[in-house]
Scaffold this motif. Structure first.
Motif, PDB file in Angstrom:
ATOM      1  N   PRO A  91       1.158  -1.113   0.283  1.00  0.00           N
ATOM      2  CA  PRO A  91       0.115  -0.061  -0.126  1.00  0.00           C
ATOM      3  C   PRO A  91       0.467   1.749   0.275  1.00  0.00           C
ATOM      4  O   PRO A  91       0.477   2.109  -1.098  1.00  0.00           O
ATOM      5  N   ILE A  92       1.858   1.260   0.972  1.00  0.00           N
ATOM      6  CA  ILE A  92       2.844   2.855   0.867  1.00  0.00           C
ATOM      7  C   ILE A  92       3.890   2.661  -0.667  1.00  0.00           C
ATOM      8  O   ILE A  92       3.921   3.612  -1.096  1.00  0.00           O
ATOM      9  N   ALA A  93       3.955   2.086  -1.700  1.00  0.00           N
ATOM     10  CA  ALA A  93       4.601   1.661  -2.412  1.00  0.00           C
ATOM     11  C   ALA A  93       3.472   2.302  -3.860  1.00  0.00           C
ATOM     12  O   ALA A  93       4.095   3.102  -4.571  1.00  0.00           O
ATOM     13  N   LEU A  94       2.240   1.612  -3.811  1.00  0.00           N
ATOM     14  CA  LEU A  94       1.299   2.036  -4.221  1.00  0.00           C
ATOM     15  C   LEU A  94       1.178   3.351  -4.407  1.00  0.00           C
ATOM     16  O   LEU A  94       0.952   4.663  -5.237  1.00  0.00           O
ATOM     17  N   GLY A  95       0.497   4.054  -3.422  1.00  0.00           N
ATOM     18  CA  GLY A  95       0.312   5.318  -2.790  1.00  0.00           C
ATOM     19  C   GLY A  95       1.543   6.298  -2.860  1.00  0.00           C
ATOM     20  O   GLY A  95       0.852   7.593  -3.438  1.00  0.00           O
ATOM     21  N   THR A  96       2.721   5.755  -2.560  1.00  0.00           N
ATOM     22  CA  THR A  96       4.026   6.937  -3.266  1.00  0.00           C
ATOM     23  C   THR A  96       3.582   6.980  -4.772  1.00  0.00           C
ATOM     24  O   THR A  96       3.856   7.804  -5.226  1.00  0.00           O
ATOM     25  N   TYR A  97       3.801   6.049  -5.692  1.00  0.00           N
ATOM     26  CA  TYR A  97       3.446   6.401  -6.642  1.00  0.00           C
ATOM     27  C   TYR A  97       2.564   7.153  -7.581  1.00  0.00           C
ATOM     28  O   TYR A  97       2.842   7.576  -8.655  1.00  0.00           O
ATOM     29  N   PHE A  98       1.487   6.476  -6.664  1.00  0.00           N
ATOM     30  CA  PHE A  98       0.092   7.664  -7.339  1.00  0.00           C
ATOM     31  C   PHE A  98       0.176   9.259  -7.077  1.00  0.00           C
ATOM     32  O   PHE A  98      -0.262   9.862  -8.139  1.00  0.00           O
ATOM     33  N   LEU A  99       0.636   9.510  -6.467  1.00  0.00           N
ATOM     34  CA  LEU A  99       1.206  10.906  -6.140  1.00  0.00           C
ATOM     35  C   LEU A  99       2.181  11.175  -6.916  1.00  0.00           C
ATOM     36  O   LEU A  99       2.201  12.547  -7.461  1.00  0.00           O
ATOM     37  N   PHE A 100       3.156  10.774  -6.714  1.00  0.00           N
ATOM     38  CA  PHE A 100       4.323  11.108  -7.231  1.00  0.00           C
ATOM     39  C   PHE A 100       4.078  11.109  -8.908  1.00  0.00           C
ATOM     40  O   PHE A 100       4.244  12.312 -10.190  1.00  0.00           O
ATOM     41  N   THR A 101       3.147  10.207  -9.486  1.00  0.00           N
ATOM     42  CA  THR A 101       2.578  10.186 -10.963  1.00  0.00           C
ATOM     43  C   THR A 101       1.728  11.252 -10.553  1.00  0.00           C
ATOM     44  O   THR A 101       1.825  11.957 -12.047  1.00  0.00           O
ATOM     45  N   VAL A 102       0.621  11.018  -9.779  1.00  0.00           N
ATOM     46  CA  VAL A 102      -0.347  12.645 -10.375  1.00  0.00           C
ATOM     47  C   VAL A 102       0.644  14.256 -10.096  1.00  0.00           C
ATOM     48  O   VAL A 102       0.631  14.943 -11.172  1.00  0.00           O
ATOM     49  N   THR A 103       1.523  14.219  -9.394  1.00  0.00           N
ATOM     50  CA  THR A 103       2.083  15.526  -9.410  1.00  0.00           C
ATOM     51  C   THR A 103       3.361  15.359 -10.493  1.00  0.00           C
ATOM     52  O   THR A 103       3.209  16.354 -11.739  1.00  0.00           O
ATOM     53  N   ARG A 104       3.811  14.211 -11.328  1.00  0.00           N
ATOM     54  CA  ARG A 104       4.466  14.613 -12.534  1.00  0.00           C
ATOM     55  C   ARG A 104       3.580  15.257 -13.892  1.00  0.00           C
ATOM     56  O   ARG A 104       3.926  15.730 -14.045  1.00  0.00           O
ATOM     57  N   LEU A 105       2.664  14.661 -13.669  1.00  0.00           N
ATOM     58  CA  LEU A 105       1.285  14.884 -14.353  1.00  0.00           C
ATOM     59  C   LEU A 105       1.097  16.219 -15.080  1.00  0.00           C
ATOM     60  O   LEU A 105       0.838  16.624 -16.070  1.00  0.00           O
ATOM     61  N   ALA A 106       0.495  16.535 -13.539  1.00  0.00           N
ATOM     62  CA  ALA A 106       0.257  18.177 -13.472  1.00  0.00           C
ATOM     63  C   ALA A 106       2.002  19.225 -13.607  1.00  0.00           C
ATOM     64  O   ALA A 106       1.761  20.168 -14.675  1.00  0.00           O
ATOM     65  N   LEU A 107       2.878  18.527 -13.810  1.00  0.00           N
ATOM     66  CA  LEU A 107       4.109  19.591 -13.992  1.00  0.00           C
ATOM     67  C   LEU A 107       3.975  19.458 -15.561  1.00  0.00           C
ATOM     68  O   LEU A 107       4.654  20.260 -16.338  1.00  0.00           O
ATOM     69  N   SER A 108       3.593  18.262 -16.090  1.00  0.00           N
ATOM     70  CA  SER A 108       3.692  17.970 -17.638  1.00  0.00           C
ATOM     71  C   SER A 108       2.704  19.082 -18.352  1.00  0.00           C
ATOM     72  O   SER A 108       3.449  19.296 -19.268  1.00  0.00           O
ATOM     73  N   TYR A 109       2.168  19.578 -17.293  1.00  0.00           N
ATOM     74  CA  TYR A 109       1.060  20.319 -18.176  1.00  0.00           C
ATOM     75  C   TYR A 109       0.594  21.463 -17.910  1.00  0.00           C
ATOM     76  O   TYR A 109       0.598  22.673 -19.412  1.00  0.00           O
ATOM     77  N   ARG A 110       1.975  22.487 -17.566  1.00  0.00           N
ATOM     78  CA  ARG A 110       2.463  23.149 -16.751  1.00  0.00           C
ATOM     79  C   ARG A 110       3.612  23.870 -17.496  1.00  0.00           C
ATOM     80  O   ARG A 110       3.571  25.116 -17.677  1.00  0.00           O
ATOM     81  N   PHE A 111       4.747  22.671 -17.689  1.00  0.00           N
ATOM     82  CA  PHE A 111       5.567  23.735 -18.695  1.00  0.00           C
ATOM     83  C   PHE A 111       6.150  21.875 -19.278  1.00  0.00           C
ATOM     84  O   PHE A 111       6.032  21.174 -18.747  1.00  0.00           O
ATOM     85  N   GLU A 112       7.590  22.402 -19.511  1.00  0.00           N
ATOM     86  CA  GLU A 112       8.069  21.086 -20.427  1.00  0.00           C
ATOM     87  C   GLU A 112       9.277  20.198 -19.631  1.00  0.00           C
ATOM     88  O   GLU A 112       9.925  20.963 -18.663  1.00  0.00           O
ATOM     89  N   LEU A 113       9.235  19.255 -19.140  1.00  0.00           N
ATOM     90  CA  LEU A 113       9.654  18.919 -17.898  1.00  0.00           C
ATOM     91  C   LEU A 113      11.276  18.050 -18.995  1.00  0.00           C
ATOM     92  O   LEU A 113      11.095  18.027 -19.476  1.00  0.00           O
ATOM     93  N   PRO A 114      11.830  19.023 -17.798  1.00  0.00           N
ATOM     94  CA  PRO A 114      12.961  18.896 -18.304  1.00  0.00           C
ATOM     95  C   PRO A 114      13.926  17.906 -17.821  1.00  0.00           C
ATOM     96  O   PRO A 114      13.423  16.808 -17.853  1.00  0.00           O
ATOM     97  N   GLN A 115      15.424  17.807 -19.080  1.00  0.00           N
ATOM     98  CA  GLN A 115      15.531  15.515 -18.886  1.00  0.00           C
ATOM     99  C   GLN A 115      16.406  15.866 -17.596  1.00  0.00           C
ATOM    100  O   GLN A 115      15.958  14.245 -17.299  1.00  0.00           O
ATOM    101  N   TRP A 116      16.759  16.106 -16.737  1.00  0.00           N
ATOM    102  CA  TRP A 116      17.455  15.746 -15.617  1.00  0.00           C
ATOM    103  C   TRP A 116      15.335  15.487 -14.508  1.00  0.00           C
ATOM    104  O   TRP A 116      15.760  14.308 -14.067  1.00  0.00           O
ATOM    105  N   PHE A 117      14.981  16.177 -14.955  1.00  0.00           N
ATOM    106  CA  PHE A 117      13.243  15.958 -14.425  1.00  0.00           C
ATOM    107  C   PHE A 117      13.123  13.943 -14.448  1.00  0.00           C
ATOM    108  O   PHE A 117      12.387  12.976 -14.334  1.00  0.00           O
TER     109      PHE A 117
END
Length: 451
Positions: free
Chosen positions: A71-97
């Motif tokens: 549950p911790i792994a799924l929850g952490t990955y869910f939060l990270f995925t949502v954050t990454r998806l939201a950022l991708s709509y705000r600006f072009e994700l840099p390569q380091w990210f």
């Protein structure tokens, strides 16, 4: 050797190449890659939701005694995925990210696999048999959506490093009861390690990574070329009528000079009066500004009536009706366009004055209908899509006759009668029988459409 070195640099750089691509094509490639990252984010979100739902509704595995990290792994990955998806709509994700994102993906997967020996209170060799390793290929496949071999290679290499780390931990763990074996049954049923099996897994991950990277390397080159050709095709539509551009870009075989077809069409020719003498008195930027205003106005009128601009001839415009795409009302449409253009120019004098034209801008326009040849002319290295025929010549001669007839829009009576048969209802201002037109040997019955 130099070729191999350049290929390696190309893969590491990820393209596009340093030369050969215009900035607008690079911008389009960047936009497509940004869209690919958003697609990857949505797929990741769908996957984590799917596995979370499956985890909730599926029966619990028996035998787990330790702490459950799933549950911790799924929850952490869910939060990270949502954050990454939201950022991708705000600006072009840099390569380091993106590289960090890959490491996070693999770290969560490797950490989850590692946790199984704690959750089930088994020797670390226990997690080497888990089918969860197969999820590695999902992450590698996800990175293929971007068509960039660097990220697939990175994902595969991080996955291999993570798996080798798990194997080494299992080999050197001090929990006791582990030994290296060559017996496959003993490997599957006991706390032992079959080195060949772990090598097989590593080689499979490596092979999939390399094969996908090679395919993406080839596909990425094709993507750059396709994007450049798509951009060129879009630019072509600005230089030709859309139907002409489509006939060029969609041709099943390369067009050659001498190819054409006979069509019944109407030709409209328009010209600005005293343009050469007046433009000689004006700065070049004002001349071009006036031309832009006039040509935008003319194209709007011509397109509205179903015509296509064949070419701009300085201050002149040659337009066709029914030549590129067959029409049942080509003559009627052309006469409406000629009258509409004359009226539009009279109503737009303020625009021309604001652009810098010192006098009233006056035009002459004429229409002639008849059979024309539509096709490709030129040499093998320089082609032009155009119309040829008596109607083209007559339209040019009739337009020039506007000066002698003191008219703005002119046609011949034969074209007028054809237009009426096709639904044209605009009256002729004046009919002038047996008029002399320069360049035409026989007298012509003229119809003045606008003075």
């Amino acid at each position: 050797m130099a070729r191999l070195s350049e290929t390696i640099r190309y893969i590491l750089r990820g393209g596009p190449p340093d030369t050969g691509l215009p900035d607008r094509v690079r911008a389009e490639i960047a936009a497509r890659e940004a869209a690919s990252e958003r697609l990857i984010g949505w797929v990741q979100l769908a996957l984590v939701l799917f596995f979370s739902t499956l985890y909730i509704i599926a029966p619990r595995a028996e035998g787990s005694a330790g702490f459950n990290f799933v549950p911790i792994a799924l929850g952490t990955y869910f939060l990270f995925t949502v954050t990454r998806l939201a950022l991708s709509y705000r600006f072009e994700l840099p390569q380091w990210f993106l590289l960090i994102s890959i490491c996070v993906d693999m770290a969560l997967l490797v950490g989850l696999i590692f946790s199984f020996h704690i959750q089930y209170d088994q020797h670390p060799t226990f997690y080497l048999k888990t089918p969860t390793l197969m999820y590695v290929f999902i992450f590698i496949g996800l990175r293929a959506l971007r068509f960039d071999p660097r990220f697939v290679l990175t994902t595969g290499m991080v996955a291999i490093a993570g798996w080798i780390g798990l194997v080494f931990y299992a080999v050197f763990s001090d929990m006791g009861g582990m030994r290296v074996t060559r017996n496959y049954v003993e490997y599957l049923t006991g706390n032992s390690i079959l080195i060949g099996a772990e090598l097989d897994k590593t080689m499979v991950i490596l092979a999939v990574t390399v094969l996908l990277s090679v395919a993406l390397f080839r596909g990425r080159s094709m993507l750059f070329e396709a994007t450049r050709e798509h951009s060129a095709a879009e630019d072509l539509k600005r230089f030709f009528a859309p139907e002409v551009a489509s006939s060029i870009t969609d041709a099943h075989q390369a067009l050659e000079a001498g190819e054409g077809s006979l069509r019944e069409a109407a030709i409209l020719y328009a010209d600005i009066r005293s343009f050469t003498s007046t433009s000689a008195l004006l700065p070049p930027e004002k001349v071009l500004a006036v031309l832009a205003e006039y040509q935008n106005l003319a194209v709007e009128v011509i397109n509205r009536e179903g015509g296509q601009v064949d070419k701009f001839l300085g201050d002149g415009i040659l337009a066709t009706f029914g030549a590129v795409a067959p029409s049942q009302t080509y003559a009627a449409d052309a006469l409406r366009a000629a009258q509409g253009l004359a009226e539009a120019v009279k109503s737009a004098q303020d625009r021309f004055k604001d652009a810098g034209w010192p006098y009233e801008l006056r035009i002459g326009t004429a229409v002639a209908a008849g059979p024309v040849t539509v096709g490709v002319i030129g040499s093998k290295d320089r082609l032009e899509f155009t119309v040829i025929g008596d109607a083209v010549n007559r339209a040019a001669k009739l337009e020039d006759a506007n000066k002698a007839q003191k008219s703005t829009a002119l046609t011949d009576c034969a074209s007028l009668e054809l237009a009426k048969a096709q639904g044209y209802s605009g009256p002729a201002v004046d009919i002038r029988r047996a008029s002399s037109v320069g360049g035409i040997p026989d007298p012509v019955d003229l119809a003045v459409l606008s003075n």
